[in-house]
Motif scaffolding. Sequence first.
Motif, PDB file in Angstrom:
ATOM      1  N   ARG A 128       9.257  -8.806   3.237  1.00  0.00           N
ATOM      2  CA  ARG A 128      10.296  -8.762   4.361  1.00  0.00           C
ATOM      3  C   ARG A 128       9.864  -9.673   5.377  1.00  0.00           C
TER       4      ARG A 128
ATOM      5  N   GLU B 179       5.375  -5.917   3.959  1.00  0.00           N
ATOM      6  CA  GLU B 179       6.253  -4.795   3.158  1.00  0.00           C
ATOM      7  C   GLU B 179       6.981  -5.422   2.116  1.00  0.00           C
TER       8      GLU B 179
ATOM      9  N   GLY C  82      10.212  -1.826   0.146  1.00  0.00           N
ATOM     10  CA  GLY C  82       9.794  -0.876   1.210  1.00  0.00           C
ATOM     11  C   GLY C  82       8.501  -0.438   1.176  1.00  0.00           C
ATOM     12  N   ARG C  83       7.473  -0.700   0.329  1.00  0.00           N
ATOM     13  CA  ARG C  83       6.144  -0.423   0.028  1.00  0.00           C
ATOM     14  C   ARG C  83       5.377  -1.553   0.878  1.00  0.00           C
ATOM     15  N   PHE C  84       4.382  -0.815   1.394  1.00  0.00           N
ATOM     16  CA  PHE C  84       3.510  -1.592   2.334  1.00  0.00           C
ATOM     17  C   PHE C  84       2.064  -2.002   1.508  1.00  0.00           C
TER      18      PHE C  84
ATOM     19  N   ASN D 166       6.670   4.121   9.189  1.00  0.00           N
ATOM     20  CA  ASN D 166       6.137   5.342   8.048  1.00  0.00           C
ATOM     21  C   ASN D 166       5.608   6.549   8.504  1.00  0.00           C
TER      22      ASN D 166
END
Length: 190
Positions: free
Chosen positions: A24, A123, A127-129, A184
């Motif tokens: 992103r 990200e 949507g995972r960092f 988060n």
Amino acid sequence: MSKCTSVLKKMDWCQGKPVLPGIRRRAWVIAANDVLEIPDFTRDELGRPTTAVRKGNLTLAEGAKWLPIDHLADKAEPKSDPQGEFPSQTFNNQLTIVHPEVGPEATAAITPFLNTEVYVLIEDMYGRFRLFGSKNWPAKIAPSQALGQGATGTSATTLTVTATDEVSMPFYEGEIPTDDGTINEGGAGA
């Protein structure tokens, strides 16, 4: 004497399951001096990481926040390569992002990256960092600028992040405090 059991894991994939590429359009950075503690991986009795997730929150110095870096997502390139020799190999986690500005603000913002160790978060499209930088090896940023060539050249500020780690671009499930609020918040790491 300890048992040297294998930690190899299977790698299944079902045909037809999409794997979304890219990241992103916003990354976050914080100076390593503002990070007091970083969560570790789950490890076995020999000290080997058994997951790729850093669960828990980074402990930040009072008042410290993650700072956003907007970039052109279509030009971003996160990747990881092995480095070193057996039995001391690690991953060289790398991230290249392109910020479209080259004016006084962007130029002033990149100057402190020269000689400052950092941590960087990105990200992915799910949507995972992912965290660049570890307790033993914080990340480094090599900033560069180009003003473009001729009437059709591209001007931009490029940030090249490198970070050694035991795991390839590890996941981070903790909170991310920013000036705009906590990302988060109450996530799996809280």
